[in-house]
Design a protein around this motif. Structure first.
Motif, PDB file in Angstrom:
ATOM      1  N   VAL A 121       0.843  -1.206   0.000  1.00 52.30           N
ATOM      2  CA  VAL A 121       0.000   0.000   0.000  1.00 52.30           C
ATOM      3  C   VAL A 121       0.875   1.252   0.000  1.00 52.30           C
ATOM      4  O   VAL A 121       0.645   2.181  -0.782  1.00 52.30           O
ATOM      5  CB  VAL A 121      -0.970  -0.002   1.207  1.00 52.30           C
ATOM      6  N   ILE A 122       1.882   1.264   0.853  1.00 51.74           N
ATOM      7  CA  ILE A 122       2.772   2.426   0.915  1.00 51.74           C
ATOM      8  C   ILE A 122       3.509   2.602  -0.407  1.00 51.74           C
ATOM      9  O   ILE A 122       3.631   3.718  -0.924  1.00 51.74           O
ATOM     10  CB  ILE A 122       3.745   2.296   2.100  1.00 51.74           C
ATOM     11  N   ALA A 123       3.986   1.505  -0.974  1.00 51.73           N
ATOM     12  CA  ALA A 123       4.680   1.580  -2.269  1.00 51.73           C
ATOM     13  C   ALA A 123       3.760   2.144  -3.339  1.00 51.73           C
ATOM     14  O   ALA A 123       4.183   2.977  -4.157  1.00 51.73           O
ATOM     15  CB  ALA A 123       5.188   0.197  -2.679  1.00 51.73           C
ATOM     16  N   THR A 124       2.514   1.739  -3.325  1.00 46.43           N
ATOM     17  CA  THR A 124       1.549   2.247  -4.294  1.00 46.43           C
ATOM     18  C   THR A 124       1.324   3.742  -4.100  1.00 46.43           C
ATOM     19  O   THR A 124       1.328   4.517  -5.064  1.00 46.43           O
ATOM     20  CB  THR A 124       0.211   1.490  -4.182  1.00 46.43           C
ATOM     21  N   ARG A 125       1.148   4.142  -2.867  1.00 47.65           N
ATOM     22  CA  ARG A 125       0.895   5.561  -2.572  1.00 47.65           C
ATOM     23  C   ARG A 125       2.089   6.441  -2.954  1.00 47.65           C
ATOM     24  O   ARG A 125       1.915   7.568  -3.389  1.00 47.65           O
ATOM     25  CB  ARG A 125       0.588   5.763  -1.089  1.00 47.65           C
ATOM     26  N   LEU A 126       3.307   5.914  -2.761  1.00 48.23           N
ATOM     27  CA  LEU A 126       4.518   6.699  -3.036  1.00 48.23           C
ATOM     28  C   LEU A 126       5.056   6.503  -4.454  1.00 48.23           C
ATOM     29  O   LEU A 126       5.999   7.179  -4.848  1.00 48.23           O
ATOM     30  CB  LEU A 126       5.619   6.344  -2.031  1.00 48.23           C
ATOM     31  N   GLY A 127       4.497   5.556  -5.196  1.00 50.95           N
ATOM     32  CA  GLY A 127       4.981   5.292  -6.542  1.00 50.95           C
ATOM     33  C   GLY A 127       6.282   4.505  -6.564  1.00 50.95           C
ATOM     34  O   GLY A 127       7.024   4.575  -7.536  1.00 50.95           O
ATOM     35  N   ILE A 128       6.536   3.749  -5.521  1.00 46.91           N
ATOM     36  CA  ILE A 128       7.745   2.924  -5.479  1.00 46.91           C
ATOM     37  C   ILE A 128       7.515   1.697  -6.353  1.00 46.91           C
ATOM     38  O   ILE A 128       6.569   0.946  -6.148  1.00 46.91           O
ATOM     39  CB  ILE A 128       8.076   2.479  -4.038  1.00 46.91           C
ATOM     40  N   THR A 129       8.387   1.505  -7.319  1.00 49.86           N
ATOM     41  CA  THR A 129       8.233   0.366  -8.226  1.00 49.86           C
ATOM     42  C   THR A 129       9.412  -0.586  -8.177  1.00 49.86           C
ATOM     43  O   THR A 129       9.345  -1.671  -8.717  1.00 49.86           O
ATOM     44  CB  THR A 129       8.048   0.851  -9.679  1.00 49.86           C
TER      45      THR A 129
END
Length: 166
Positions: A121-129
């Motif tokens: 969820v955090i990766a999605t919110r921050l755009g971490i790919t």
């Protein structure tokens, strides 16, 4: 570790923030399941990314069950973080006090899945790919900290298995 629990040392402030993250995750999964939230989509990926009809059919038949499982896992984890059920942040004088959380062996997978899901969820919110992405402004610190906590939990489980000859 005893035969039925893994002991996790954690400071009170870390436990408080972990509990808040799990609370936020519970709210997201419980209230956003029918939305087009990219984080919910990431938690319920489709095996048919190139076939919209099959993807929709798969989502219709599995999404609710997947999210129910995520809720159950997160609730199990949250019960272990009882120290802050009232949501009150620890006093500054207590914040760095370390305590031990006992994670029952039968709840270990729930912890692992929930920590991983919160990171998604955090990766999605921050755009971490990618795992090697890093921001110097501190936005990725929580993501990295959860990864560290996840790694410590896996190591503790591996050590417990080795000690028990598994």
């Amino acid at each position: 570790m005893t035969s039925d629990a893994i002991i996790i040392p954690i400071t009170m402030i870390e436990e408080f923030h972990l509990a808040r993250l799990v609370d936020d995750f519970l709210e997201l999964v419980d209230t956003s399941r029918d939305s087009d939230d990219p984080a919910i989509d990431r938690l319920t990926p489709s095996p048919y990314p190139d076939d919209a009809d099959s993807a929709a059919e798969f989502s219709d038949s599995t999404r609710s069950d997947l999210l129910d499982r995520r809720l159950l896992d997160a609730r199990r984890m949250r019960r272990s973080l009882r120290a802050f059920e009232d949501g009150v942040e620890p006093l500054e004088s207590e914040a760095l006090t370390t305590r031990e959380i006992a994670v029952a062996a039968d709840e270990l997978d729930s912890w692992l899945r929930t920590l991983t899901a919160v990171r998604l969820v955090i990766a999605t919110r921050l755009g971490i790919t990618a795992e090697d992405e890093s921001e110097e402004d501190g936005r990725h610190d929580v993501y990295d900290w959860l990864g560290y906590r996840l790694e410590l939990l896996i190591q503790a489980a591996d050590e417990a298995d080795a000690a028990q000859g598994r």
